[in-house]
Scaffold this active site. Structure first.
Site, short mmCIF file in Angstrom:
data_model
loop_
_atom_site.label_atom_id
_atom_site.label_comp_id
_atom_site.label_asym_id
_atom_site.label_seq_id
_atom_site.Cartn_x
_atom_site.Cartn_y
_atom_site.Cartn_z
N ASP A 68 0.85 -1.24 -0.04
CA ASP A 68 -0.16 0.09 0.05
C ASP A 68 0.89 1.11 -0.15
O ASP A 68 0.49 2.23 0.18
CB ASP A 68 -1.16 -0.04 1.22
N LYS A 180 -6.73 -0.26 6.23
CA LYS A 180 -5.25 0.12 7.01
C LYS A 180 -5.38 1.59 7.24
O LYS A 180 -5.49 2.49 6.42
CB LYS A 180 -4.36 -0.32 6.53
N GLU A 220 -3.31 0.60 13.62
CA GLU A 220 -1.78 0.63 13.42
C GLU A 220 -1.36 1.80 14.20
O GLU A 220 -1.07 2.67 13.17
CB GLU A 220 -1.12 0.37 12.08
N GLU A 222 2.29 2.73 14.89
CA GLU A 222 3.47 2.20 14.83
C GLU A 222 4.57 3.13 15.70
O GLU A 222 4.54 4.30 15.60
CB GLU A 222 3.91 2.43 13.41
N LYS A 262 -1.78 -3.92 14.04
CA LYS A 262 -0.58 -3.97 13.41
C LYS A 262 0.36 -3.15 14.09
O LYS A 262 0.59 -2.24 13.90
CB LYS A 262 -0.74 -3.31 11.90
N SER A 331 2.33 -8.61 8.78
CA SER A 331 1.78 -7.80 7.80
C SER A 331 3.10 -6.75 7.40
O SER A 331 3.33 -5.75 7.73
CB SER A 331 0.47 -6.80 8.33
N TYR A 393 6.22 6.81 4.70
CA TYR A 393 5.60 5.74 3.92
C TYR A 393 4.94 6.33 2.93
O TYR A 393 4.03 7.09 2.98
CB TYR A 393 4.67 5.00 5.02
#
Length: 393
Positions: A68, A180, A220, A222, A262, A331, A393
């Site tokens: 993604d 996501k 998620e 992170e 995640k 993932s 990202y």
């Protein structure tokens, strides 16, 4: 100093959870008369489907292929092998990944960028259909990226809630069944109470909207690898972040049986002088999960976060050496794609070799999910770290 500053974070954050300290929020019989309260957990008309989708993705020996990346990030990957960032080149690379024969044996879900969700192969076959034929659930990245968070310590917040309900409905029509949303927490920047609250609240609102649209939300937050902090400090922050996330998920009536997580693995900062073994990382990570994640959650799908392909697989394997309350899997993006990209090199004649490289990594992580992986025979390329300081990202 780290423990002192974190104590301050605990104290201040308790003020903004429900606008009062934890002790006051719980109340007392003298000040708050006891009354029966019913808290509905809603997922609309999609409840059964959400549970089924989440369980399908969290199936034994399988995990998620994350492709993604935004067009800009995908362009950086293509540039590393000398390709221009054009739609035909992005399509060719994603076609290589999504049409790999036998991929569904090891991969249960694939997270797509919006462009990919609507793309087809060069023969005109929808990528969504390519996935469904292998019993791989199509997913979609729905956030709109990170932007500076005013009033914070140079931290970020994730945008994308505006229009999310209508976009999610369209993604569902196109065949997506999970979503996501990635936000980040930086340990070197604090993290501040404001950044933690913003991350948790944004994830909770996204999760509620996704479930209402029939999409299983991947949650998620992170915790970035950046920094020279210890593994104990990472554990401290991870526990704080996940406690906030689940508080706000509950406030937003999110059905835990219809979500996937995640998380980052609990590791020392990438610049810490001592590396932790897979066994140590597994110990700290599972400690955090057992303290913070309800067993109702069906799947924990770890991100790799810049670890080498082999590191990410070894760490996952170490976490599956004994039974867990949840499906503990992967993932991965870079930790599945790095060798593939370097094998392919953008050449049509290398496509089959690239697909075989993907199957090697997918099978390795499948074995790790089952606790049966061995790094014996892994090539040196797969052992190279992929951490990039300040990675976007």
């Amino acid at each position: 100093m780290a423990s002192v500053s974190f104590a301050k974070l605990n104290a201040s954050s308790s003020q903004w959870i429900g606008q009062q300290p934890f002790s006051q929020r719980q109340g007392s019989p003298a000040r708050f008369p006891a009354r029966r309260v019913s808290v509905p957990i809603r997922a609309g008309s999609y409840s059964d489907e959400l549970v089924h989708t989440a369980k399908s993705i969290a199936s034994p020996g399988r995990g998620i292929l994350a492709i993604d990346e935004s067009n800009a990030t995908c362009g950086k990957r293509l540039a590393s092998i000398g390709l221009d960032n054009t739609e035909p080149n992005r399509q060719a690379y994603r076609q290589l990944l999504l049409t790999t024969p036998g991929l569904g044996e090891y991969i249960s879900g694939a997270i797509l960028f919006e462009e990919t969700l609507y793309q087809s192969t060069t023969d005109g076959k929808k990528f969504v259909d390519c996935l469904l034929e292998q019993k791989i659930v199509p997913g979609i990245k729905v956030d709109k990226g990170l932007v500076p968070l005013p009033g914070s310590n140079n931290e970020s917040w994730c945008q994308g809630l505006d229009g999310l309900a209508s976009r999610s409905a369209e993604y569902y029509k196109q065949g997506a069944r999970f979503a996501k949303w990635r936000t980040v927490v930086s340990i070197p920047c604090g993290p501040s109470a404001l950044a933690v609250k913003e991350a948790a609240w944004g994830l909770a609102r996204y999760a509620a909207i996704s479930q209402d649209s029939g999409l299983v939300p991947i949650v998620e937050p992170e915790i970035l690898l950046d920094g020279d902090h210890t593994i104990e400090r990472t554990l401290e922050v991870a526990e704080k972040v996940w406690s906030e996330v689940f508080f706000y998920l509950a406030q937003n009536n999110v059905m835990f049986e219809g979500i996937l997580l995640k998380p980052s693995m609990v590791t020392p900062g990438a610049e810490h002088k001592e590396k932790a073994s897979p066994e140590t990382i597994a110990k700290y990570t599972l400690t955090m999960l057992r303290r913070r994640v309800p067993p109702a959650v069906p799947g924990i799908m770890f991100l790799s976060g810049g670890q080498s392909e082999v590191e990410a697989t070894l760490n996952l394997n170490a976490m599956n050496q004994s039974p867990n309350p949840w499906h503990v899997s992967f993932s991965y993006a870079r930790a599945l794609q790095n060798t593939v990209l370097k094998t392919w090199q953008g050449l049509p004649e290398n496509a089959e070799a690239g697909q075989k490289a993907l199957l090697v990594r997918a099978k390795a992580n499948s074995l790790a999910q089952l606790g049966k992986y061995s790094a014996e025979g892994e090539n040196e390329e797969a052992k190279k770290g992929m951490f990039v300081k300040g990675y976007t990202y």
